[in-house]
Design a protein around this motif. Structure first.
Motif, PDB file in Angstrom:
ATOM      1  N   ASP A   1      39.623  69.611  15.044  1.00 37.57           N
ATOM      2  CA  ASP A   1      38.239  70.074  14.952  1.00 37.57           C
ATOM      3  C   ASP A   1      37.295  69.194  15.767  1.00 37.57           C
ATOM      4  OD1 ASP A   1      38.880  72.217  13.361  1.00 37.57           O
ATOM      5  OD2 ASP A   1      38.043  71.386  11.506  1.00 37.57           O
ATOM      6  N   ARG A   2      37.569  67.914  15.813  1.00 32.12           N
ATOM      7  CA  ARG A   2      36.705  66.998  16.560  1.00 32.12           C
ATOM      8  C   ARG A   2      37.017  67.022  18.053  1.00 32.12           C
ATOM      9  NH1 ARG A   2      33.137  63.167  15.098  1.00 32.12           N
ATOM     10  NH2 ARG A   2      33.727  63.232  12.899  1.00 32.12           N
TER      11      ARG A   2
ATOM     12  N   TYR B   1      40.008  73.506  20.013  1.00 28.25           N
ATOM     13  CA  TYR B   1      39.850  74.091  21.348  1.00 28.25           C
ATOM     14  C   TYR B   1      40.312  75.543  21.405  1.00 28.25           C
ATOM     15  CZ  TYR B   1      39.142  69.336  23.163  1.00 28.25           C
ATOM     16  OH  TYR B   1      38.662  68.073  23.415  1.00 28.25           O
ATOM     17  N   ARG B   2      41.317  75.887  20.624  1.00 26.68           N
ATOM     18  CA  ARG B   2      41.898  77.233  20.709  1.00 26.68           C
ATOM     19  C   ARG B   2      40.960  78.312  20.171  1.00 26.68           C
ATOM     20  NH1 ARG B   2      45.480  80.574  18.304  1.00 26.68           N
ATOM     21  NH2 ARG B   2      45.514  79.409  16.361  1.00 26.68           N
ATOM     22  N   GLN B   3      39.838  77.918  19.566  1.00 27.80           N
ATOM     23  CA  GLN B   3      38.874  78.904  19.068  1.00 27.80           C
ATOM     24  C   GLN B   3      38.493  79.904  20.151  1.00 27.80           C
ATOM     25  OE1 GLN B   3      35.505  79.425  19.848  1.00 27.80           O
ATOM     26  NE2 GLN B   3      34.822  80.566  18.047  1.00 27.80           N
ATOM     27  N   HIS B   4      38.400  79.438  21.382  1.00 25.14           N
ATOM     28  CA  HIS B   4      37.981  80.320  22.470  1.00 25.14           C
ATOM     29  C   HIS B   4      39.004  81.429  22.729  1.00 25.14           C
ATOM     30  CE1 HIS B   4      34.650  77.639  23.285  1.00 25.14           C
ATOM     31  NE2 HIS B   4      35.496  76.625  23.252  1.00 25.14           N
TER      32      HIS B   4
ATOM     33  N   ILE C   1      31.050  74.985  19.454  1.00 26.91           N
ATOM     34  CA  ILE C   1      32.289  74.650  18.754  1.00 26.91           C
ATOM     35  C   ILE C   1      32.482  73.141  18.748  1.00 26.91           C
ATOM     36  CG2 ILE C   1      34.786  75.037  18.705  1.00 26.91           C
ATOM     37  CD1 ILE C   1      32.952  77.520  18.194  1.00 26.91           C
ATOM     38  N   SER C   2      32.830  72.609  17.594  1.00 24.17           N
ATOM     39  CA  SER C   2      32.905  71.160  17.408  1.00 24.17           C
ATOM     40  C   SER C   2      33.833  70.477  18.414  1.00 24.17           C
ATOM     41  CB  SER C   2      33.347  70.848  15.977  1.00 24.17           C
ATOM     42  OG  SER C   2      34.636  71.401  15.716  1.00 24.17           O
ATOM     43  N   ALA C   3      35.011  71.043  18.647  1.00 27.60           N
ATOM     44  CA  ALA C   3      35.970  70.388  19.545  1.00 27.60           C
ATOM     45  C   ALA C   3      35.410  70.216  20.945  1.00 27.60           C
ATOM     46  CB  ALA C   3      37.272  71.188  19.596  1.00 27.60           C
ATOM     47  N   ASP C   4      34.563  71.139  21.379  1.00 28.37           N
ATOM     48  CA  ASP C   4      34.012  71.079  22.733  1.00 28.37           C
ATOM     49  C   ASP C   4      33.016  69.944  22.914  1.00 28.37           C
ATOM     50  OD1 ASP C   4      35.461  73.347  23.476  1.00 28.37           O
ATOM     51  OD2 ASP C   4      33.833  74.711  22.953  1.00 28.37           O
ATOM     52  N   VAL C   5      32.392  69.518  21.806  1.00 29.88           N
ATOM     53  CA  VAL C   5      31.308  68.534  21.926  1.00 29.88           C
ATOM     54  C   VAL C   5      31.617  67.205  21.238  1.00 29.88           C
ATOM     55  CG1 VAL C   5      29.561  70.331  22.202  1.00 29.88           C
ATOM     56  CG2 VAL C   5      30.089  69.483  19.899  1.00 29.88           C
ATOM     57  N   GLY C   6      32.787  67.108  20.597  1.00 30.77           N
ATOM     58  CA  GLY C   6      33.180  65.856  19.957  1.00 30.77           C
ATOM     59  C   GLY C   6      32.351  65.489  18.745  1.00 30.77           C
TER      60      GLY C   6
END
Length: 202
Positions: free
Chosen positions: A49-50, A113-116, A133-138
């Motif tokens: 998620d991060r 990342y796979r959310q996309h 999305i959280s993973a994209d922005v850390g």
């Protein structure tokens, strides 16, 4: 005046129910608690998620703690929990109505990342004006920085935003950043009532 509605994803737009996913892949009864703990309640899941770990890295790490007979199941639970997507009943209709009334519709989700990859398969996704999305922005909810980044990215005034999430900590995070939070309890009729209290006519 409310102009924008910000949604969480899991347990708001779509069902995210680890126990059900474990049942669906046909895990043996004696393995269910182990898989729940070592997959969905793991540090690796939080790191996905991060954005500090990919799905492949997370599954490999999980497998190192589990017997070889469960490795294929682990990959299924990490890589294919979204097949099929299980939408929350009535939510797409509500979002379409909000969009038709002129509200901005946004997503703020703790997701990997796979959310996309699977987002286009979420029925309500076509109505959204923007996603963060959280993973994209850390960053992850309820960190205040992620709510502020959402507002900066899409030029939103927090006081003009309703924020909908099933997690009370995330709702509180939105409140502390000046948004109008609603805790979602898997009841779209109740959500409509709460939106009306915020001045949103649905």
């Amino acid at each position: 005046m409310i102009k924008n509605i910000v949604f969480d994803m899991g347990q708001v737009l779509l069902r995210f129910e680890p126990a059900y996913f474990i049942e669906r892949v046909g895990a043996a009864e004696e393995d269910k608690a182990l898989l729940l703990r070592e997959v969905y309640q793991s540090l690796e899941w939080a790191r996905m998620d991060r954005g500090s770990m990919t799905e492949a890295e997370a599954a490999e790490s999980m497998c190192r703690r589990l017997p070889a007979r469960l490795h294929e199941t682990v990959h299924a639970l990490v890589d294919r929990w979204d097949r099929p997507i299980l939408p929350i009943e009535g939510m797409e209709e509500l979002i379409a109505e909000l969009k038709e009334k002129g509200y901005g519709i946004y997503l703020l989700s703790n997701a990997s990342y796979r959310q996309h990859e699977y987002w286009p398969r979420v029925p309500a996704s076509r109505w959204f004006d923007g996603t963060l999305i959280s993973a994209d922005v850390g960053l992850v909810k309820p960190q205040p920085e992620i709510y502020r980044l959402l507002c900066e990215t899409f030029s939103l005034d927090p006081d003009e935003c309703v924020f909908i999430d099933d997690a009370i900590n995330n709702a509180e995070g939105a409140y502390l950043c000046g948004m109008h939070p609603i805790v979602f309890h898997n009841d779209v009729a109740e959500l409509r009532q709460k939106l009306r209290k915020e001045g949103v006519p649905v």
